[in-house]
Design an enzyme around this catalytic site. Sequence first.
Site, short mmCIF file in Angstrom:
data_model
loop_
_atom_site.label_atom_id
_atom_site.label_comp_id
_atom_site.label_asym_id
_atom_site.label_seq_id
_atom_site.Cartn_x
_atom_site.Cartn_y
_atom_site.Cartn_z
CG HIS A 72 -2.29 -0.63 0.94
ND1 HIS A 72 -3.07 -1.43 1.85
CD2 HIS A 72 -2.77 -0.82 -0.19
CE1 HIS A 72 -3.96 -1.79 1.23
NE2 HIS A 72 -3.91 -1.69 -0.02
CD GLU B 201 -5.89 -7.17 -34.78
OE1 GLU B 201 -5.19 -6.86 -33.63
OE2 GLU B 201 -7.01 -7.44 -34.53
CG ASP C 30 -3.20 -9.61 -31.37
OD1 ASP C 30 -2.79 -10.32 -30.75
OD2 ASP C 30 -4.38 -8.97 -31.35
CB CYS D 219 -5.23 1.61 -32.51
SG CYS D 219 -5.75 0.00 -33.30
C1 PEP Z 1 -3.34 -4.93 -31.32
O1 PEP Z 1 -3.32 -6.17 -31.48
O2 PEP Z 1 -2.36 -4.13 -31.52
C2 PEP Z 1 -4.63 -4.06 -30.71
C3 PEP Z 1 -4.55 -2.87 -30.55
O3 PEP Z 1 -5.31 -5.02 -30.10
P1 PEP Z 1 -5.55 -5.58 -28.91
O4 PEP Z 1 -4.30 -5.10 -28.17
O5 PEP Z 1 -6.90 -5.08 -28.00
O6 PEP Z 1 -5.52 -7.05 -29.03
MG MG Z 2 -5.16 -7.20 -31.32
#
Ligand code: PEP
Ligand code: MG
Length: 662
Positions: A307, A548, A572, A619
Amino acid sequence: MERSTIVRVQDGLHARPATRFVRLAKGFESDVEIVKGEKAVSAKSSVKLMLLGVKENDEVSIRADGADAIEAVDALIAYLENPLSGVEEGAGESATQPVPPQKEPAPKKVDAEASTPVADGGIHGVAASAGLGLGPVFAHFPQQIVPANKTLSADEIAPEKKRFEDAIVRLQEKLDRSLASDGMQESDRGIVAALRDIASDDALRDETLAAIDGGLDAVSAVIAASSRLADDFRKLDDAYMAARAEDMESIARQICLTLLGQEDARLDDIPDGAILVAEDIGAWDLARAPLKRLGGVVCGHGGATSHVAIIARTHGIPAVLGLGEAVNQLREAKEAAIDGHTGQVVVEPDAATRARFDEMIGAAAREKEALKAYKDVVPRRADGTVIQVAANLGSLEEVEAAQEAGAMGVGLFRTELLFMRHMHLPSEDMQAETYAELARAFPDHPVIVRTLDIGGDKPISGVEFPEEENPFLGWRGIRMCLDRTDIFKVQLRALLRAAVHGNLRVMLPMVSDVEEVRRTRTLIDECAAELKAEGVACGEFPLGVMIETPAAVFGAAALAREVSFFSIGTNDLTQYVMAADRLNPSVASLNDAAHPAVMAAVEQAAKAAMDAGIEIGMCGEAAARSDLIPEFIRMGLTELSMSPASIQATKKQLSELLETAA
Ligand code: PEP
Ligand code: MG
């Protein structure tokens, strides 16, 4: 009355979810037990419950006996089946205490500069809260309480038990007063409330009373009982639970001090910027210390999940814990420098070390402040094309942080949490309202919602997942959705309804074949026709895919003819290109988005998008990597989506990069 279930509470019944479970159980008159395997313990004792070690996906039963047994079993089972119990206010119970986030953040990522040793030598402990501190040492070594092990006569036992019970009441009142004061932050309040629960817990109380019954004086009885329980916590194979041993010892100390009529030395007089040094410090003591004045915390005890570490991280105070005996080197020291990134502590730093720390501390503070100036910056290429710096979000609760950081929309809204946090599949209305609220939060920017991306390794209520040898190569993402159109169509209908806000976009995860896109389009058309026939207002949305899988990269040209945009999921994509599991630390060095093979895949997808004239963004986590951003821009990406915390630094980098390129 008894019923079994599978525990869905995220990470199991750790401290706060356990505390709230107990509070819920205590609201019923009936005797309530929770049973795991052969063991049954009272559901009204947090300590016993935590020692039972109930983990996510464990099978347990709730057994209740009394007038409200049925209601008790219903409520407790509902609590256990809700993944966010103990995290969300009101999740599965009526909570009365403010509660901080259940999962304490992991120690911050060590950045390249900070991880370089700041000075040779020094002593090392656990890097528990990132940041650098340099200041006068404030040594806090309160006297140890030694058990007298006095043997009581028969007629002294009853009054001694009363003295102990009174001490608990007095301590609880003191903790309550502290909780009611304005000085304490909400997050710390939750921690102190958890400590107060331990103080009044049946486990500690029963063991102590039994020891007094055996003729031991109250102080010695508390020390003996708490040490035994602390040892039990330490034996659990779980760092978080083991850290509760320290809470137990810290609360036992407070009970003993109350019995002795003493007070621990207060921390009120800490000078500005001081490094607090202690063998051990109670979370409660730290929470009510003048935290703004603290330059750092150093302790002989404690780990990254204690903590004390959580409080330090919440307040941005650098901390090095678990120094062991070495902490004694600081007892008489005048000054110390600490590096919360590496766990290094330099006692009496020399002039060169001091100068280096001063410089780095100043630079970090200035950088954070200066980055705020980039909040509203709109990075543009020389040809006028805007580079969107968007946010990755998992729930509406994160919207505010994204807006404050200056997010230019949402590049990835992971809808999994919506499905995982409920006991039932989320309704169309609930989903439509969530997506609409998200779209309304960023009216001038695109908001990309990703359809359900769930795999065999993360179960959700309402979907039977097969046992799979390789869940990452299995029935996940779009594959599952196309097999379970009953679930998928609800989400698509909700998205069409939210699309009346023109900025909504939809993206499909784990795509490896154009047929998956075509089949989805057929379903979207079906849903739109149904909604129109029902007279329900709906709009249209651009449809995109995540890149991906290697198949999506090699088939990018064909995919680009079917969709309006690509978003590269490097998390991924890296694991599939490199054949290196993203969760397996032994192949972590191969799981690197910067590997030329992964970068070649990104470039190939970008080229296919540009040839087809569709937008491409990213992303995956790599979107915020400053070493890769120039390459991504060169390849033609026009959107980078990341956690809100990285947005301002990325905007800064982009504006400098694009200016030089112009
Ligand atoms: C990814 O695979 O880069 C992605 C953004 O999706 P997640 O991390 O949710 O699998
Ligand atoms: Mg992904």
